[in-house]
Design an enzyme around this catalytic site. Structure first.
Site: not given
Lengths: 305, 645
Positions: B404, B448, B464
């Site tokens: 991520c 994250h 995202d």
């Protein structure tokens, strides 16, 4: 029958003045088929007591004076070669009698002591490979000097344990001593004594003593006493099961002398100092234990259930 | 007390001391642990071989040397670490002069004290259980010393110890609940602020977040009041990173401002308990609607605690999951969120300019970037290949596989290059719902990173990019991603293991909430629920004394009842009644006095009673000690009843 016991107590009490309790304890010890140890300084009447008891009970009596050079053969006897018929002939020692007075037993060496003590335990002696039974009844009344005196070999605990009771005589009180001083010579008195019991009477009395009833409540008390010595930190060792049995036997004999058909806690308390006094040792090092004091204290500490 | 100690007691005590000191071994300086171990071994050796203990002079030398060593090591003799080190050394040295029961008692009490010091370092359930076992063991040792002469085995000793501990439990509970609390954690000791704790940091470089996913440490736990929102909406906001130097993202210097909302929908109420992480952040769902007590917020909605979070913090929170904010963001901020390092001319810039040319609006450029991530062979992996100096270029054009942080970083750079203000937001995504206890556990593994872009008319919008590559990460959590085999064992879906893990965590949570987190507020709440509003410490102390007194009374009553000889036998009962009557007249029987002796004594003191006492005692003795049958028991009872002293 028990009147005869009173008569014995009375008769012996006529010789040993002012010591009725000790005489009764000694008698209880013999009725419980136990050996007796009398501990005191010389001259308070130990030997006289033993002698008077034996005579009054109608038993044969021998005295062995223990000295440091006494040999086992001097106690047990010896086989001597007989030239006439070419065999060894056994000459029995003084132990072959019904009442042995082992005088000043702690003056002899352990070797001589153990010869006597084996005989006490087994009621028989083995000499030259041959086992000879001792007469019945067989009692040892041993006297000993307090072990702090010079020239003594104190009896080890294991051998002390063989004596059912240990008693002390102590000095007579003023009146008794005055009587003693005024009265006849003790040796003459002893010779005048007659037997109060006949042949089988003693065995019968012993039998009777064994049949005195012991209730569970009394066993509770005896066990409480024994357990107290085991749990308390005041004693180096607790009382053994043998000591508990001894306590019970002695209490039975005492109850019989008190003309009871059953044992009460008071009987146990009466014989307690005599029975456990020589079996208890204090843990506090460097302090001589007076077993009698320890027993008195024990008696006060254990509640009667 | 002058009694010498027996071998087994010595060994028992030495071993229990070793057990108590064992958890300290890794915290103390190595030489202290080694010295303690050496001294303990020496003591055991001396005990086994029954040798003399070392001479006092030698011990004094060791004491002096060890004290000097502790001083040199910790630069003080006080405080937690130095104090514990000193205590451990002195205790083990004391073992070497333990000869008598008195020495042993001293050591036992010091060992109890050493038990407490363990809680200065760790207050978890395993620590508590272990220390409970230690206390059990030490107490058994103490019991052994007091019964040194009785023949014994380990079993009864441990059993008695357990009974003692069980009897102490109600006292402990009352003291715990009622004892006036002080503000702060239960074991409020100043801890070292630089203590390493894992967690998010205010910088992000490739690899920093994926490191965290290997840790199953709990970051925080959340109890929702009401329905738990879907997993993919649980974006727990942490540090927001603005500045980029070509490799590392950094958070700006804090700007405190009351952030403003434009719209607020979908409020969610919940309570967060954050585990200590040594940094300032507190976590809340995007976007937090209020502030925890004493906390501050920055203009980009980071919640900041006034001091580093070194103890567990619990706070109530409300968040709005549908929101828009920052519509009127200042030019200065927007400019900063467009900045790229000076002289930064990677291929990414060209790509961004191409996208900008091809797709007109900001939204379209974003969509194009998403489409690129989705379709051009990008993959999501926990073990990304190493990136070169120009990490974004390397990632976008060469390796194309990452975690991520790679996606958010690349995406934000891309957006900035295309002229869209953007920044990286780090935090946690999702969490694990624990059905046992009904709360959500968020672990470090849920860490994250995502992005936020500023669109005219919409304000700051969460994007995202990871969702484009690996929707499963967002929809189902980290454990569901394709690269699961690289994940640590705890994330695999083994039902039994999972259930055990969840049960354990639920217990740990209750422990934190109710034992460690039992604050004055909780105490007040609990008491007011019991009807004691605004209890002062005086009320508490009174209540405490009354309750503990009551408990001790009950325990004493139960114990004494057991000790009392239970008289079932009617004969004994009658005798007891008889003795009681006389005792009321001041003629109590001595416990060691036999019935006949007692009767004689009474007859001497009270001749008037002689006949009655004689009759009763004679019957009693016959019934209890004789072999008389039981038919006279009724008569004995009657005599006892009618006896008047």
């Amino acid at each position: 029958m028990s009147e005869r016991i009173d008569k014995i107590v009375e008769q012996v009490g006529g010789v040993i003045l002012g010591k009725e309790l000790q005489i009764r304890l000694a008698l209880a010890c013999l009725l419980a088929r136990g050996h007796l140890l009398i501990e005191d300084i010389p001259g308070v009447g130990k030997t006289t007591l033993a002698h008077a008891l034996a005579t009054s009970l109608g038993l044969s009596f021998q005295r062995i004076q223990f000295t440091s050079d006494l040999l086992p053969a001097d106690i047990l006897g010896v086989s001597i070669y007989n030239r006439d018929n070419g065999t060894f002939q056994f000459h029995p020692g003084p132990i072959f009698t019904q009442v042995v007075l082992a005088d000043e037993v702690n003056r002899a060496t352990p070797k001589a002591q153990s010869a006597l003590l084996e005989a006490m335990e087994e009621h028989q002696v083995t000499i030259d490979g041959e086992t000879r039974r001792l007469p019945a009844p067989f009692f040892v009344i041993a006297t000993q000097n307090p072990s702090y005196q010079v020239g003594t070999f104190p009896l080890p605990e294991s051998q002390l344990d063989r004596f059912l009771m240990r008693i002390q005589l102590g000095y007579p009180n003023v009146e008794a001593e005055r009587e003693l001083l005024k009265g006849e010579d003790r040796r003459d008195l002893l010779e005048q004594l007659g037997a109060c019991l006949r042949g089988e009477d003693l065995a019968e009395l012993q039998q009777e003593a064994q049949q005195v009833h012991v209730a569970p409540a009394l066993l509770d008390y005896v066990q409480a006493v024994v357990n107290h010595t085991r749990a308390s930190t005041e004693y180096a060792n607790g009382l053994s099961p043998r000591a508990a049995l001894a306590l019970l036997h002695a209490a039975r004999a005492w109850a019989l002398m008190e003309k009871r058909r059953h044992v009460v806690p008071e009987d146990v308390q009466a014989v307690l100092p005599g029975v456990v006094g020589h079996r208890l040792m204090s843990t506090v090092e460097g302090r001589r234990v007076n077993g009698f004091d320890a027993a008195e204290q024990l008696m006060k500490q254990v509640p009667i259930p | 007390m002058r009694e010498r100690l027996e071998l087994r007691d010595t060994v028992w005590l030495t071993v229990s001391l070793a057990l108590v000191a064992a958890p300290h071994a890794e915290r103390l300086a190595t030489w202290v642990s080694l010295l303690a171990a050496l001294l303990i071994t020496w003591r055991l050796y001396l005990a086994r071989t029954r040798r003399e203990l070392p001479h006092r002079a030698l011990l004094i030398v060791i004491v002096a040397a060890a004290s000097a060593g502790v001083y040199l090591q910790y630069a003080t003799l006080f405080g937690r670490d130095a104090g514990v080190a000193l205590l451990v050394v002195m205790l083990t040295l004391k073992l070497l002069e333990m000869r008598t029961v008195r020495d042993a008692m001293l050591l036992i009490f010091l060992a109890y004290f050493l038990v407490i010091t363990n809680f200065l370092y760790s207050q978890t359930i395993p620590t508590a259980l272990y220390m409970l076992a230690c206390v059990w063991f030490i107490t058994a040792g103490m019991i052994g010393i007091h019964y040194s002469r009785a023949p014994r085995s380990v079993g009864p000793q441990l059993r008695t110890s357990a009974v003692l501990l069980v009897q102490a439990t109600p006292l402990m509970l009352v003291l715990f609940v009622l004892f006036p609390r002080v503000q702060g954690p239960l074991w409020g000791m100043p801890t070292d602020s630089q203590r390493a704790s894992s967690g998010l940091s205010d910088t992000m470089a490739p690899g920093s977040v994926s490191q965290l996913t290997l840790s199953d440490a709990v970051a925080f736990r959340v109890v929702f009041k009401g329905r738990v929102p879907e997993l993919n909406r649980l974006y727990w906001r942490g540090p927001v990173l603005w500045d980029y130097d070509g490799r590392t993202w950094r958070a700006p210097r804090t700007r405190y401002a009351r952030p403003s909302y434009n719209t607020e929908f979908y409020p969610v109420d919940y309570t967060v308990t954050v585990e200590p992480h040594g940094k300032m952040w507190l976590f809340a769902l995007d976007l937090p609607g209020r502030l925890p007590p004493r906390a501050l917020a920055t203009s980009d909605f980071q919640l900041l605690s006034p001091e580093p979070v070194t103890a567990r913090v619990r706070y109530d929170m409300t968040s709005f999951l549908d929101y828009s904010y920052g519509l009127d963001e200042s030019d200065q901020v927007l400019k900063r969120n467009l900045a790229l390092p000076a002289g930064y001319k990677p291929r990414t810039l060209e790509l961004a300019q191409r996208l900008r040319r091809q797709h007109g609006t900001d939204e379209a450029v974003m969509q194009a970037a998403f489409a690129m991530f989705r379709s051009e062979g990008f993959s999501y992996t926990l073990a990304p290949p190493r990136l070169g100096d120009n990490s974004v270029d390397d990632f976008l054009f060469n390796t194309r596989s990452g975690f991520c942080e790679h996606y958010s970083s690349a995406f934000v750079v891309l957006m900035r290059a295309a002229g869209i203000p953007a920044r990286v937001v780090t935090g946690y995504l999702g969490g694990e719902t624990n059905p046992i206890g009904d709360y959500v556990i968020v672990r470090q593994a849920d860490a994250h990173a995502w992005g936020e872009v500023w669109l005219r008319g919409r304000g700051w919008v969460r994007v995202d990019p990871t969702a484009a590559v690996s929707p499963a990460r967002v929809e189902q959590g980290i454990g569901a991603t394709a690269a699961a085999s690289a994940l640590p064992l705890f994330m695999h879906d083994n039902l039994v293991l999972r259930r055990m893990r969840l049960t354990w965590d639920s217990m740990a949570n209750s422990w934190n909430q109710w034992v460690l987190g039992y604050t004055p507020e909780r105490q007040r709440a609990l008491l007011s629920r019991a009807g004691l509003e605004d209890a002062t410490w005086r009320t508490l102390a009174g209540l405490l004394l009354a309750t503990t007194g009551l408990i001790v009374l009950v325990l004493a009553f139960v114990t004494l009842r057991r000790l009392r000889v239970r008289v079932h036998d009617p004969v004994s009962r009658a005798y007891a009644a008889f003795c009681a009557k006389l005792a009321r007249r001041g003629l109590a029987r001595d416990p060691a006095e036999g019935p006949l002796a007692y009767a004689l004594r009474i007859a001497r003191v009270r001749p008037d009673l002689e006949a009655a006492v004689r009759e009763f005692v004679a019957l009693y003795v016959a019934l209890r000690y004789g072999d008389a049958s039981g038919e006279n028991v009724g008569r004995l009872k009657k005599l006892a009843r009618e006896f008047e002293a």
